[in-house]
Design a protein around this motif. Structure first.
Motif, PDB file in Angstrom:
ATOM      1  N   VAL A 139      -1.631   1.709   4.840  1.00  0.00           N
ATOM      2  CA  VAL A 139      -0.240   1.678   5.323  1.00  0.00           C
ATOM      3  C   VAL A 139      -0.219   1.766   6.850  1.00  0.00           C
ATOM      4  CG1 VAL A 139       1.937   2.973   5.417  1.00  0.00           C
ATOM      5  CG2 VAL A 139       0.787   2.636   3.227  1.00  0.00           C
ATOM      6  N   LYS A 148      -2.549   9.518  -1.906  1.00  0.00           N
ATOM      7  CA  LYS A 148      -3.824   8.815  -2.045  1.00  0.00           C
ATOM      8  C   LYS A 148      -4.273   8.351  -0.656  1.00  0.00           C
ATOM      9  CE  LYS A 148      -3.307   7.310  -6.779  1.00  0.00           C
ATOM     10  NZ  LYS A 148      -3.384   6.175  -7.704  1.00  0.00           N
ATOM     11  N   PHE A 170       1.985   9.122  -0.101  1.00  0.00           N
ATOM     12  CA  PHE A 170       0.876   9.494   0.779  1.00  0.00           C
ATOM     13  C   PHE A 170      -0.044  10.547   0.164  1.00  0.00           C
ATOM     14  CE2 PHE A 170       3.977   7.839   3.900  1.00  0.00           C
ATOM     15  CZ  PHE A 170       3.197   6.833   4.446  1.00  0.00           C
ATOM     16  N   SER A 212       0.303   4.257  -2.405  1.00  0.00           N
ATOM     17  CA  SER A 212      -0.106   5.554  -1.847  1.00  0.00           C
ATOM     18  C   SER A 212       0.502   6.737  -2.597  1.00  0.00           C
ATOM     19  CB  SER A 212       0.274   5.648  -0.372  1.00  0.00           C
ATOM     20  OG  SER A 212       1.661   5.897  -0.218  1.00  0.00           O
ATOM     21  N   ALA A 263       0.831  -1.209   0.000  1.00  0.00           N
ATOM     22  CA  ALA A 263       0.000   0.000   0.000  1.00  0.00           C
ATOM     23  C   ALA A 263       0.864   1.257   0.000  1.00  0.00           C
ATOM     24  CB  ALA A 263      -0.937  -0.007   1.203  1.00  0.00           C
ATOM     25  N   PRO A 313      -4.925   4.058   0.165  1.00  0.00           N
ATOM     26  CA  PRO A 313      -3.693   3.305   0.414  1.00  0.00           C
ATOM     27  C   PRO A 313      -2.901   3.838   1.611  1.00  0.00           C
ATOM     28  CG  PRO A 313      -3.931   3.738  -1.928  1.00  0.00           C
ATOM     29  CD  PRO A 313      -5.003   4.529  -1.224  1.00  0.00           C
ATOM     30  N   SER A 314      -2.944   5.147   1.859  1.00  0.00           N
ATOM     31  CA  SER A 314      -2.227   5.719   2.998  1.00  0.00           C
ATOM     32  C   SER A 314      -2.792   5.206   4.319  1.00  0.00           C
ATOM     33  CB  SER A 314      -2.298   7.249   2.962  1.00  0.00           C
ATOM     34  OG  SER A 314      -1.659   7.746   1.807  1.00  0.00           O
TER      35      SER A 314
END
Length: 110
Positions: free
Chosen positions: A36, A29, A27, A24, A20, A32-33
């Motif tokens: 994480v 997105k 970071f 991301s 992820a 996905p962030s």
């Protein structure tokens, strides 16, 4: 036996989080962030539970070694990041090391 199940959960959580992290895009997105943060949180939580019964060096070697191999596999299939022959040799050596720790080492808690 429960420790080894927790180790598997920690490994899978770390692989999901690392994958992820790539998705991301620094970071930028949100989905996905968040994955994480949740994945690494779960990975470290389960790793902390494992350390109650499995020696630190053994647990970390297995966790990180299998994580490296599985992240490389995810990178190959999900992101098209292929390994060359030496990369495959290196991954094979990592897997062999994990097997030796689990099967032959007296340091490992069985």
């Amino acid at each position: 036996m429960k420790s080894w199940l927790f180790l598997g959960v920690a490994i899978i959580s770390e692989v999901i989080a690392t994958s992820a992290l790539k998705a991301s895009e620094g970071f930028t997105k949100v989905g996905p962030s968040l994955l994480v943060v949740a994945g690494y949180g779960a990975a470290f939580y389960f790793l902390s539970l494992i350390l109650k019964t499995v020696p630190l060096g053994i647990a970390y070697a297995i966790w990180s070694g299998m994580g490296i191999v599985l992240v490389a596999v995810v990178g190959w299939f999900a992101f098209g990041q292929k390994l060359d022959a030496w990369g495959v040799v290196g991954m094979t050596l990592i897997i062999c090391g994990v097997v030796v720790l689990n099967v032959l080492s007296k340091s490992s808690a069985h």
